[in-house]
Structure formats: structure tokens, C-alpha cells
Design an enzyme around this catalytic site. Sequence first.
Site, PDB file in Angstrom:
ATOM      1  N   SER A 166       2.961   2.642  12.509  1.00  9.70           N
ATOM      2  CA  SER A 166       2.386   1.742  11.514  1.00  9.70           C
ATOM      3  C   SER A 166       2.267   0.321  12.050  1.00  9.70           C
ATOM      4  O   SER A 166       3.061  -0.099  12.896  1.00  9.70           O
ATOM      5  CB  SER A 166       3.294   1.726  10.264  1.00  9.70           C
ATOM      6  N   TYR A 169      11.355   0.175   6.250  1.00 10.19           N
ATOM      7  CA  TYR A 169      10.315   1.169   6.579  1.00 10.19           C
ATOM      8  C   TYR A 169       9.753   0.890   7.980  1.00 10.19           C
ATOM      9  O   TYR A 169       9.724   1.773   8.839  1.00 10.19           O
ATOM     10  CB  TYR A 169       9.191   1.133   5.541  1.00 10.19           C
ATOM     11  N   LYS A 199      10.027   3.011  11.790  1.00  7.56           N
ATOM     12  CA  LYS A 199       8.886   3.340  12.665  1.00  7.56           C
ATOM     13  C   LYS A 199       9.120   2.771  14.067  1.00  7.56           C
ATOM     14  O   LYS A 199       8.869   3.448  15.078  1.00  7.56           O
ATOM     15  CB  LYS A 199       7.583   2.801  12.078  1.00  7.56           C
TER      16      LYS A 199
HETATM   17  C1  WQD Z   1      -3.056  -5.035   0.565  1.00 13.33           C
HETATM   18  C2  WQD Z   1      -3.449  -6.395  -0.009  1.00 13.33           C
HETATM   19  C3  WQD Z   1      -1.689  -7.452  -1.257  1.00 13.33           C
HETATM   20  C4  WQD Z   1      -1.624  -4.466  -4.490  1.00 13.33           C
HETATM   21  C5  WQD Z   1       1.135  -1.577   3.068  1.00 13.33           C
HETATM   22  C6  WQD Z   1       2.356  -1.303   3.868  1.00 13.33           C
HETATM   23  C7  WQD Z   1       1.995  -0.809   5.229  1.00 13.33           C
HETATM   24  C8  WQD Z   1       1.043   0.357   5.151  1.00 13.33           C
HETATM   25  C9  WQD Z   1      -0.163   0.023   4.299  1.00 13.33           C
HETATM   26  C10 WQD Z   1       2.330   2.365   5.558  1.00 13.33           C
HETATM   27  C11 WQD Z   1      -2.340  -7.431   0.120  1.00 13.33           C
HETATM   28  C12 WQD Z   1      -2.871  -7.112  -2.171  1.00 13.33           C
HETATM   29  C13 WQD Z   1      -1.928  -5.163  -3.317  1.00 13.33           C
HETATM   30  C14 WQD Z   1      -1.891  -5.058  -5.752  1.00 13.33           C
HETATM   31  C15 WQD Z   1      -2.777  -6.992  -4.628  1.00 13.33           C
HETATM   32  N1  WQD Z   1       1.715   1.506   4.673  1.00 13.33           N
HETATM   33  N2  WQD Z   1      -2.502  -6.399  -3.403  1.00 13.33           N
HETATM   34  N3  WQD Z   1      -2.471  -6.300  -5.774  1.00 13.33           N
HETATM   35  O1  WQD Z   1       0.915  -4.489   1.989  1.00 13.33           O
HETATM   36  O2  WQD Z   1      -1.087  -4.587   3.570  1.00 13.33           O
HETATM   37  O3  WQD Z   1       0.420  -2.633   3.653  1.00 13.33           O
HETATM   38  O4  WQD Z   1       0.336  -0.420   3.022  1.00 13.33           O
HETATM   39  O5  WQD Z   1       2.260   2.365   6.762  1.00 13.33           O
HETATM   40  O6  WQD Z   1       3.182  -0.390   5.858  1.00 13.33           O
HETATM   41  O7  WQD Z   1       3.052  -2.524   4.019  1.00 13.33           O
HETATM   42  O8  WQD Z   1      -1.068  -2.929   1.705  1.00 13.33           O
HETATM   43  O9  WQD Z   1      -2.380  -2.229  -0.234  1.00 13.33           O
HETATM   44  O10 WQD Z   1       0.007  -3.051  -0.613  1.00 13.33           O
HETATM   45  O11 WQD Z   1      -1.790  -4.691   0.005  1.00 13.33           O
HETATM   46  O12 WQD Z   1      -3.300  -8.124  -4.696  1.00 13.33           O
HETATM   47  O13 WQD Z   1      -1.636  -4.475  -6.855  1.00 13.33           O
HETATM   48  O14 WQD Z   1      -3.686  -6.256  -1.412  1.00 13.33           O
HETATM   49  O15 WQD Z   1      -1.143  -8.720  -1.577  1.00 13.33           O
HETATM   50  O16 WQD Z   1      -2.939  -8.694   0.374  1.00 13.33           O
HETATM   51  P1  WQD Z   1      -0.178  -3.781   2.726  1.00 13.33           P
HETATM   52  P2  WQD Z   1      -1.281  -3.167   0.144  1.00 13.33           P
END
Ligand code: WQD
Length: 339
Positions: A123, A147, A151
Amino acid sequence: MILVTGGTGFIGSHTCVELAAAGEAFVILDNFSNSQRSVLERLQRITGQAPLCEEGDVRDGALLDRLFAKYPIDAVIHFAALKAVGESVAKPLAYYDTNVAGTLTLLQAMQRANVRTLVFSSSATVYAESAVMPIAEHFPLSPTNPYGQTKLMIEQVLADLDASEPQAWRLARLRYFNPVGAHESGLIGEDPQDVPNNLMPFVAQVATGQRAQLRVFGNDYPTVDGTGVRDYIHVTDLAKGHVAALNYLRQHTGLLTVNLGSGRPASVLEMVASFARACGRPIPYEVVARRPGDLAAYWADPSSAEQLLGWRAELDLDRMCLDAWRWQDGEARRQAACA
Ligand code: WQD
């Protein structure tokens, strides 16, 4: 034959579709802790063949020995893991047990069975916070949550294993950025078992009316529109990257490490606008405080995967949203019909 651990999960199931399309025989091992058994019959509808599947846990070494004896397995694609960042902070032992101990048990069983080819689901969370974009594989590694730590620890295990028996192992460490979307059939997709942590499934549930509105975590970041920027990659492109990595390992011993991302950054509001076009209705949202731990922006330099694997992500954000919408809308209709 390929052993696919976690093969009924989001990325695992899409990879099984691409393995079948490539003419690869595979057997799934899954404990169904975060996936539905119905994925198996949907895989059959997509691929035209009933997938082989064994129910069980990668932490069960005796079961793995039985599987390696029962099937002519010559490679493993290892998805089975816990993957929610926030949950890992609350339950670190569960994450170290499943992700690290589970992978160690798998590797020991592989060694006993003399199966030496592994594609590992890593990841982008292994990377340190970086002011420099895009992120390349040689950038510093420093996870900020358990997490990501699991990894990175497994990545280190694989590096040490390769060093211990040079030319004996064929190991790929695939660093995913943000997998989203769904198979074009609408039959399989991301199916979170409770409130989605990630952006795309949450937006999709707002679009179907399951959720009232999206909370945008901050619009005061130094980005194009103030909202968080990420590298979204269609899950089908990601799945194809696994087949490409498997084929690479068949030609090369040693340790491969590549980013699997689109290399195309997109903000939260750009994703929301794209999803609104896909579903033909507005996506209501409210801007709230930043989510602790979030970075402003990160995206991949995918050039190593392009050069080494001959692979690149082809599907754009609009296609990601269209396919995610078809899946989510279809699921909502199926569930309504069963109600
Ligand atoms: C994306 C963007 C949030 C939800 C995570 C894990 C990573 C990987 C992928 C496993 C950010 C914004 C999100 C919401 C929002 N998983 N957001 N409202 O955090 O980049 O990565 O998922 O490998 O390990 O950390 O993905 O989709 O949570 O967030 O505004 O309800 O959307 O702030 O900018 P992230 P995400």
C-alpha cells in the site's frame, strides 16, 4: 495454478476476473470476514466458470499445507488482510495478527511446499509524508498508522527472505494507491460491511440515498480547490496490474517493488462532480473539519510499473464513477427487491 488469498474481497475478486480472462487456473482461500459468499456465483456469471474456493484463514498453517498438497499451486497472490486505517489504530493486535502473522504463516507454508512465487498486496501508506510529488518507489518509507506498519513489516520480511535465498524466490510488492470503481458488469464491486471510511463508496451511498450527504473533510488544504487530492485507480486496472506482475515474476527471480496508481491526481470535489455526472443527480455535501492523519495531496509515479510490467492504468475518473454507480445502484435495487 494460483492460490488467491482473500479472493472474494474487493480487489481479490476483480483480480480473479482478470486471471480467468488470462486463462489462469486459480483457487481462492477466504474466511469471508469482510466479503459475501455470493461473490462466488457472481464470479461464475462474469467468467463462465465456477471458481474453486476453500473457506479458511491464512493463519491456519495446517490448512495451507493441505491446500498445497491438494492443488498444483505454483504461485500465490496474497490479498487476505485487514485494511481499515482507523480500525488499525483501535485494534493493532488484530492487524498484526492477521496481516503480519498471517503472511508469515503463508510464507512458511510456501517454503515447505517449495512454492516460491508471491504477489503481495502492499500500500502507498508505507510512504512517509512527502512534499515532493509524484511519489516514486525509492522515496522514504514511514507509515503513520498500524495498518501501514503491517504492510511495511511484510515488505521487509520479503526483502530479507529474498536476501536469504538469492534467486530462489520471485516476490512482488505492489503498492496500491486508491483503488475505486467496480467491474463493468455491475455484479461485483466495493461492498463495505459497515459505514464506509473511504470516499468513493460513501459518495456512491449518498447517490443511492442510503446516506443523506457527504462530509468533505476540509477544504483549506493547499490544493486545486482546497480539498484532499489522491491518486484514484480503477480496480480493474489494478487487477490487470497483478496479472502483469505475475507474468513478470515468471521471467524474473528476486524482489519487484512497484507503485500501482494512475499517476493522475484528483480532488474530493473533482470526484464528487464526476460522480454527479455518472449518476445524473447532485451529490449533497457539507464541508467539515479535516480528518486527523489525512495528508493534503499524494499521487503515484507509475513509471516503474509501466517500464517493467508493460502496464498502465487506462480507465479515467469518469469511468471509475460510472462503474461504481452501476454497481451501487444495482446492489441497492437488488436489496430493495429482496426486502
Ligand atoms: C480520500 C480523500 C479524505 C471520506 C485510504 C487508506 C489507504 C488505502 C486507500 C488501503 C481524502 C476525503 C474521505 C469522506 C472525505 N487503503 N474524504 N470524506 O485516506 O487517501 O486512503 O484508502 O490500502 O491505506 O489510508 O482514502 O477514500 O479515505 O480519502 O472528504 O467521507 O477523501 O479526506 O482527502 P485515503 P479515503
